[in-house]
Design a protein around this motif. Sequence first.
Motif, PDB file in Angstrom:
ATOM      1  N   PRO A 113       7.215  -0.295  14.266  1.00  0.00           N
ATOM      2  CA  PRO A 113       8.947  -0.037  14.433  1.00  0.00           C
ATOM      3  C   PRO A 113       9.372   0.350  14.297  1.00  0.00           C
ATOM      4  O   PRO A 113      10.383   1.398  14.290  1.00  0.00           O
ATOM      5  CB  PRO A 113       9.057  -1.276  15.409  1.00  0.00           C
ATOM      6  CG  PRO A 113       7.936  -2.225  14.110  1.00  0.00           C
ATOM      7  CD  PRO A 113       6.868  -1.945  14.169  1.00  0.00           C
ATOM      8  N   ASN A 114       8.714   0.643  12.824  1.00  0.00           N
ATOM      9  CA  ASN A 114      10.243   1.073  11.916  1.00  0.00           C
ATOM     10  C   ASN A 114       9.729   2.899  11.476  1.00  0.00           C
ATOM     11  O   ASN A 114       9.647   3.076  10.088  1.00  0.00           O
ATOM     12  CB  ASN A 114       9.842   0.539  10.417  1.00  0.00           C
ATOM     13  CG  ASN A 114      10.323  -1.064  10.341  1.00  0.00           C
ATOM     14  OD1 ASN A 114      11.109  -1.453  11.134  1.00  0.00           O
ATOM     15  ND2 ASN A 114       9.548  -1.640   9.825  1.00  0.00           N
ATOM     16  N   ILE A 115      10.677   3.572  12.395  1.00  0.00           N
ATOM     17  CA  ILE A 115       9.791   4.475  12.425  1.00  0.00           C
ATOM     18  C   ILE A 115      10.331   5.400  11.921  1.00  0.00           C
ATOM     19  O   ILE A 115       9.816   6.368  11.240  1.00  0.00           O
ATOM     20  CB  ILE A 115      10.189   5.580  14.403  1.00  0.00           C
ATOM     21  CG1 ILE A 115      11.460   5.509  14.687  1.00  0.00           C
ATOM     22  CG2 ILE A 115       9.076   4.725  15.304  1.00  0.00           C
ATOM     23  CD1 ILE A 115      11.774   5.764  15.742  1.00  0.00           C
ATOM     24  N   PHE A 116      11.364   5.416  10.638  1.00  0.00           N
ATOM     25  CA  PHE A 116      12.445   5.925  10.558  1.00  0.00           C
ATOM     26  C   PHE A 116      11.628   5.754   8.939  1.00  0.00           C
ATOM     27  O   PHE A 116      12.465   6.243   7.692  1.00  0.00           O
ATOM     28  CB  PHE A 116      13.674   5.948  10.240  1.00  0.00           C
ATOM     29  CG  PHE A 116      14.869   6.425  11.943  1.00  0.00           C
ATOM     30  CD1 PHE A 116      14.160   7.849  12.057  1.00  0.00           C
ATOM     31  CD2 PHE A 116      14.565   5.561  12.252  1.00  0.00           C
ATOM     32  CE1 PHE A 116      14.979   7.636  13.462  1.00  0.00           C
ATOM     33  CE2 PHE A 116      15.212   6.226  14.062  1.00  0.00           C
ATOM     34  CZ  PHE A 116      14.849   7.441  14.300  1.00  0.00           C
ATOM     35  N   ALA A 117      11.280   4.550   8.508  1.00  0.00           N
ATOM     36  CA  ALA A 117      11.339   4.306   6.908  1.00  0.00           C
ATOM     37  C   ALA A 117      10.522   5.335   6.306  1.00  0.00           C
ATOM     38  O   ALA A 117       9.432   6.026   6.865  1.00  0.00           O
ATOM     39  CB  ALA A 117       9.976   3.152   6.757  1.00  0.00           C
ATOM     40  N   ARG A 118      10.973   5.281   5.747  1.00  0.00           N
ATOM     41  CA  ARG A 118       9.607   6.738   4.281  1.00  0.00           C
ATOM     42  C   ARG A 118       8.998   6.368   3.661  1.00  0.00           C
ATOM     43  O   ARG A 118       8.398   6.712   2.197  1.00  0.00           O
ATOM     44  CB  ARG A 118      11.186   7.009   3.382  1.00  0.00           C
ATOM     45  CG  ARG A 118      12.547   7.732   4.271  1.00  0.00           C
ATOM     46  CD  ARG A 118      12.233   9.123   5.267  1.00  0.00           C
ATOM     47  NE  ARG A 118      10.815  10.274   4.712  1.00  0.00           N
ATOM     48  CZ  ARG A 118      12.041  11.060   4.136  1.00  0.00           C
ATOM     49  NH1 ARG A 118      12.619  11.315   4.354  1.00  0.00           N
ATOM     50  NH2 ARG A 118      11.275  12.118   3.973  1.00  0.00           N
ATOM     51  N   THR A 119       8.550   4.460   2.787  1.00  0.00           N
ATOM     52  CA  THR A 119       7.743   4.390   2.648  1.00  0.00           C
ATOM     53  C   THR A 119       7.431   2.767   3.433  1.00  0.00           C
ATOM     54  O   THR A 119       8.319   2.459   4.676  1.00  0.00           O
ATOM     55  CB  THR A 119       7.802   3.452   0.971  1.00  0.00           C
ATOM     56  OG1 THR A 119       9.404   3.040   1.058  1.00  0.00           O
ATOM     57  CG2 THR A 119       8.742   5.070   0.036  1.00  0.00           C
ATOM     58  N   ILE A 120       6.004   2.703   2.831  1.00  0.00           N
ATOM     59  CA  ILE A 120       5.634   1.549   3.280  1.00  0.00           C
ATOM     60  C   ILE A 120       5.064   0.462   2.225  1.00  0.00           C
ATOM     61  O   ILE A 120       4.634   0.936   0.638  1.00  0.00           O
ATOM     62  CB  ILE A 120       4.243   1.376   3.691  1.00  0.00           C
ATOM     63  CG1 ILE A 120       2.765   2.032   2.988  1.00  0.00           C
ATOM     64  CG2 ILE A 120       4.012   2.507   5.497  1.00  0.00           C
ATOM     65  CD1 ILE A 120       1.977   2.738   3.603  1.00  0.00           C
ATOM     66  N   SER A 121       5.540  -1.115   2.801  1.00  0.00           N
ATOM     67  CA  SER A 121       5.680  -2.178   1.082  1.00  0.00           C
ATOM     68  C   SER A 121       3.521  -2.377   1.233  1.00  0.00           C
ATOM     69  O   SER A 121       3.262  -2.315   2.095  1.00  0.00           O
ATOM     70  CB  SER A 121       5.862  -3.121   1.538  1.00  0.00           C
ATOM     71  OG  SER A 121       5.550  -3.734   2.741  1.00  0.00           O
ATOM     72  N   TRP A 122       3.595  -3.336   0.322  1.00  0.00           N
ATOM     73  CA  TRP A 122       1.998  -3.513  -0.136  1.00  0.00           C
ATOM     74  C   TRP A 122       2.008  -5.279   1.689  1.00  0.00           C
ATOM     75  O   TRP A 122       0.873  -5.203   2.461  1.00  0.00           O
ATOM     76  CB  TRP A 122       2.249  -4.973  -0.815  1.00  0.00           C
ATOM     77  CG  TRP A 122       1.056  -6.526  -0.867  1.00  0.00           C
ATOM     78  CD1 TRP A 122       0.436  -6.758  -0.659  1.00  0.00           C
ATOM     79  CD2 TRP A 122      -0.474  -6.002  -1.316  1.00  0.00           C
ATOM     80  NE1 TRP A 122       0.006  -7.992  -0.769  1.00  0.00           N
ATOM     81  CE2 TRP A 122      -0.993  -6.972  -0.590  1.00  0.00           C
ATOM     82  CE3 TRP A 122      -1.117  -4.514  -0.557  1.00  0.00           C
ATOM     83  CZ2 TRP A 122      -2.412  -7.037  -0.601  1.00  0.00           C
ATOM     84  CZ3 TRP A 122      -2.496  -4.852  -0.703  1.00  0.00           C
ATOM     85  CH2 TRP A 122      -3.866  -5.959  -0.109  1.00  0.00           C
TER      86      TRP A 122
END
Length: 545
Positions: A113-122
């Motif tokens: 749902p975090n469509i505006f995130a530019r990175t992803i975590s582990w």
Amino acid sequence: MDGEALKERLDRVRGKTREMVRDLKVPNVEDLKALIEDIRQEQTEAKYHPDKRRLDAVADFFAYTEEEGRKFFDEVDRSKKGKLSLDDLKQAMKKRNLPPRYAKAFMDRAKGPNIFARTISWEDFHGVMSERESTVLRMFNSMSMSRNGLLKTSDVKQVLERLGLAATDENAKSMVRYLRGSSEYTRQGYVTYGQFRNFLMLMPQEVARETDPSRLWFEAATIVQFSPPKRAGSVGMALRAAFAGGLASASTTSMMHPLDTLKTRLQAAVGKGPSLLELIKSVPKLGPRKMYQGIIPSVTGNFAGHGLRTATYEVVCIALAPALALPMVTETTIQGLGSGIGTLLGTCVRIPCEVLKQRLQTDQYPNVIAAAKGITSTNPRALYAGTAATLTREIPFYVTGLMIYENLKKLAVGLKGGRELENYQVIIVGACAGALGSVMVNPFDVMKTRTMTGSVPLGQPLFMSMAHIVKTEGPLALMKGAIPRMAWIAPLGAMNFAGYELAKKAMNSTEADKTGKEEKEETMRTAPPPQELSPPPPAPPSEAD
């Protein structure tokens, strides 16, 4: 010990024994039955539930996959900050000869749902990999492998033979080297589950589901493309799309024309006017000729307008396919833009036919020629009356209708476990999308009908006319004809979507049959195909009313 003492001791022992026997509780029959049943139940459940040894093995497996996944995450993380960007994933795809669009698909799934995130975590990365663990494990186990859980070169050759591919030693070694990665392992002729898993996890779920993973592995490792790109921007493709769309729209519009006539007469009435029930009762009196009045310009306009719209839609979707690699750009976004541009061009072609059709439906002229002469006698621009209302209605209708159809179709495919929809299911989805979209823009449809039939002065601003209707007739006047319009658009949308897809599929299969043998024999020593959209769905039903 004398005899008396021995006797006394024996008597004491006998007394204690009697007391113990007396205090001993012998279970009754019911208790014995319950005990036996408990033992039988325990033995039965032991057959279906893992024992501690098996549970420990499962725990070890998950610990192993998490460790392998973490190593893979650290390998892809070029900045070593514990975050993966889209560029990191693209680089991982490039290293493995996979299309860059796979990186975008993986990023979108991991973000959730975090469509505006530019990175992803582990945690995001691990979540995507965990949800597909069982599927990947079944794929790996389906291949012949040794008892130690390693996939050897000989096993890879057997897989290639099963798929009908070139099962040579060189190809098998290339595939093993491809998954082994680092040079220190290049001489070891086997692949572990973790290496196979990391490769398959990078692929979109629908790609891994539709194509044998061994074939994907072979194509990526040997840099051979066996199948040409599914879609290519060409004049032939655009013409086929135009003909399929125009034919579907014209045929379905002609079938539903009588219902459109009722809707037009209902909306054109200023003030109270006849009710829907009164119009339905007047059908026998009107007769077939009146009910089909205006069908010639209707079919002509729909064939030309809808054909141009679908051709434009297809070309725009293909031309903008590379934009999928950009952040926050989805297939739905490109399809919506393509639908909007196609609708604008198609509507400009169809509006004159719409004006002629609705003047005939309201008995203002006896035939098409008389209508064309009468409308253009004072001002040729009258053929484009209602352009603003039409565009204000149609662009939102087609864009929202397309998105509703796309999302309903995805929902239906998901409920079917990813299998392709049957024809009747496409019809149901198309009907729902058309009906919902028509209700949303009904006020603008009323304004279009009033303008084209001459009830609103030519050139009067759209919203001024709308405000006048609300003031004099009430807000519900803008929803006139909503029910017959839904009844008209729903089956029209159902037939239009199904007709378009079936016609296009038939023409594409014919084209594929002509060149199929040549394409199977060719091998292209090139990188994997450029970014492309999955075949976009047809545009929503024609709004020729």
